[in-house]
Design an enzyme around this catalytic site. Sequence first.
Site, mmCIF file in Angstrom:
data_model
loop_
_atom_site.group_PDB
_atom_site.id
_atom_site.type_symbol
_atom_site.label_atom_id
_atom_site.label_comp_id
_atom_site.label_asym_id
_atom_site.label_seq_id
_atom_site.Cartn_x
_atom_site.Cartn_y
_atom_site.Cartn_z
ATOM 1 N N GLU A 25 -17.636 -7.352 -0.636
ATOM 2 C CA GLU A 25 -17.070 -6.053 -0.289
ATOM 3 C C GLU A 25 -18.206 -5.063 -0.026
ATOM 4 O OE1 GLU A 25 -13.850 -5.220 0.097
ATOM 5 O OE2 GLU A 25 -13.310 -7.323 -0.243
ATOM 6 N N THR A 58 -6.098 -6.772 -3.625
ATOM 7 C CA THR A 58 -5.448 -7.738 -2.733
ATOM 8 C C THR A 58 -5.198 -9.081 -3.418
ATOM 9 O OG1 THR A 58 -7.649 -8.285 -1.878
ATOM 10 C CG2 THR A 58 -6.330 -6.686 -0.632
ATOM 11 N N TYR A 68 -1.356 -9.074 6.725
ATOM 12 C CA TYR A 68 -1.194 -7.689 6.294
ATOM 13 C C TYR A 68 -0.177 -6.988 7.186
ATOM 14 C CZ TYR A 68 -5.206 -8.295 3.246
ATOM 15 O OH TYR A 68 -6.051 -8.734 2.257
ATOM 16 N N ARG A 89 -1.959 8.328 3.672
ATOM 17 C CA ARG A 89 -2.572 9.010 4.819
ATOM 18 C C ARG A 89 -1.595 9.168 5.982
ATOM 19 N NH1 ARG A 89 -7.747 5.592 5.995
ATOM 20 N NH2 ARG A 89 -7.752 6.905 7.864
ATOM 21 N N GLY A 102 0.816 -1.211 0.000
ATOM 22 C CA GLY A 102 0.000 0.000 0.000
ATOM 23 C C GLY A 102 0.850 1.260 0.000
ATOM 24 N N ASN A 152 30.639 5.193 46.562
ATOM 25 C CA ASN A 152 29.689 6.289 46.732
ATOM 26 C C ASN A 152 30.102 7.431 45.814
ATOM 27 O OD1 ASN A 152 28.333 8.683 47.774
ATOM 28 N ND2 ASN A 152 27.773 7.439 49.533
ATOM 29 N N LYS A 158 25.408 5.837 30.982
ATOM 30 C CA LYS A 158 25.515 5.361 29.607
ATOM 31 C C LYS A 158 26.732 4.461 29.514
ATOM 32 C CE LYS A 158 27.933 6.763 26.585
ATOM 33 N NZ LYS A 158 29.224 6.247 25.981
#
Length: 452
Positions: A158, A81, A103, A17, A13, A363, A337
């Site tokens: 459909e 499809t 899908y 959108r 697809g 500490n 990190k």
Amino acid sequence: MTTPLAAIVLAAGQGTRMKSDLHKVLHPVAGRPMLLHLLASVGELGPERTVVVAGARREQVEAAVQPLGVAVALQAEQLGTGHAVAQAEGALAGFEGDVLILYGDVPLVGADTMRRMLDRLHAEDEPAAVVLGFRPADPGAYGRVIAGADGRIAKMVEFKDATTDERAETLCNSGLMAVRSRDLFPLLARVGNDNAAGEYYLPDIVQLAAADGRSSAVIETEAAEVAGVNSRAELAAVEADWQRRRRMRAMAEGATLIAPETVWFSHDTELGRDVTVEPNVVFGPGVRVADGVTIHAFSHLEGASVATGANVGPYARLRPGAVVGEGARVGNFVEMKKAVLGRGAKANHLTYLGDAEVGEGANIGAGTITCNYDGFFKYGTKIGAGAFIGSNSALVAPVSIGPGAIVGAGSVVTADVEPDSLAVARGKQEARPGWAKRFRDMMSSRKAAAKG
């Protein structure tokens, strides 16, 4: 004997959108692309072959699935499809077994549901195809499945082509199917495009099989499991549902979430028993938390490991490579990190530990920084067991602080410190009696003269 399995995942697809340069199926849910969520579920079934059918931005899809050994087939034209599935025929040449049709933008379908589809395909009545149906709150424009009480399908249609009575049916077609390979492609070859959209519909194979005297069946699942993503809003809705279910699972497995709706999990977050998570905590990918840990509010963890009984936050940030040892404490506004905080060690406030190894029981005072980067390369800092680093210290890597050593507050340490020694590296304090009063008197006089 287990029947061989193949999976065809449709991902051709345009995704217009989404309004994004990133392929639709690669947008993440819980820190993992939708397509990879689906492929992980498929992977639990041990498929012999998996094919993703892509169109526009095919190269993005190929890059994402290449490490998984998944084939990619091209659908150059968007003709429906049925046409999309047919593009996978070459990649499945010589394959004999069951085929799952899925899908890429329907990412939350689980392996258990896929197994149910395959089990139904091999039931005594041997349906030609198994369709996954659902009953959404608003059936809208979904295709409808007309079936009897036994799940045998009388008709699939459909929405565009449905009559008023057919549109009144609440059982909808998710688009997902299970079909035997020996049936799939011969049926697809017979599918036409004489319909309102002029497309080749995959569901038409059900009617074609029926014309041959072979019925198909439908099984149902919850609407949330087959929720599709065509827009950013739908992506957010799928994310929200995934998070809701993950929070429920965490609590069922023995974690306490003080305000569940504010905790954000990643797809691979691991929590032990008796873990307490306070409000507004975010788990990025790659986090493992052992039993009895408390994660205080507003903390962010990613790529980190936290051992039994440790305490993290509030407002802590654990970045990739952070390892917090058993019973250790990472306090407020502390960032780690690629650093290890040993068993029982403490970094309670306002500290940065990068590329560092902190020994058991050490500490780390407030405001301590391991200066690990010179603008070109990273360097390591090693702090021995039981060492004490005074507040507002800068440890300029590469540097080693020996076990039991003390670094005086405000020091800038550029050389190794011997075990059990004291290191003080700061300017000498000088006192000048009366200087402050004389300075104020002088400046006040100048200010008064300037005003005059």
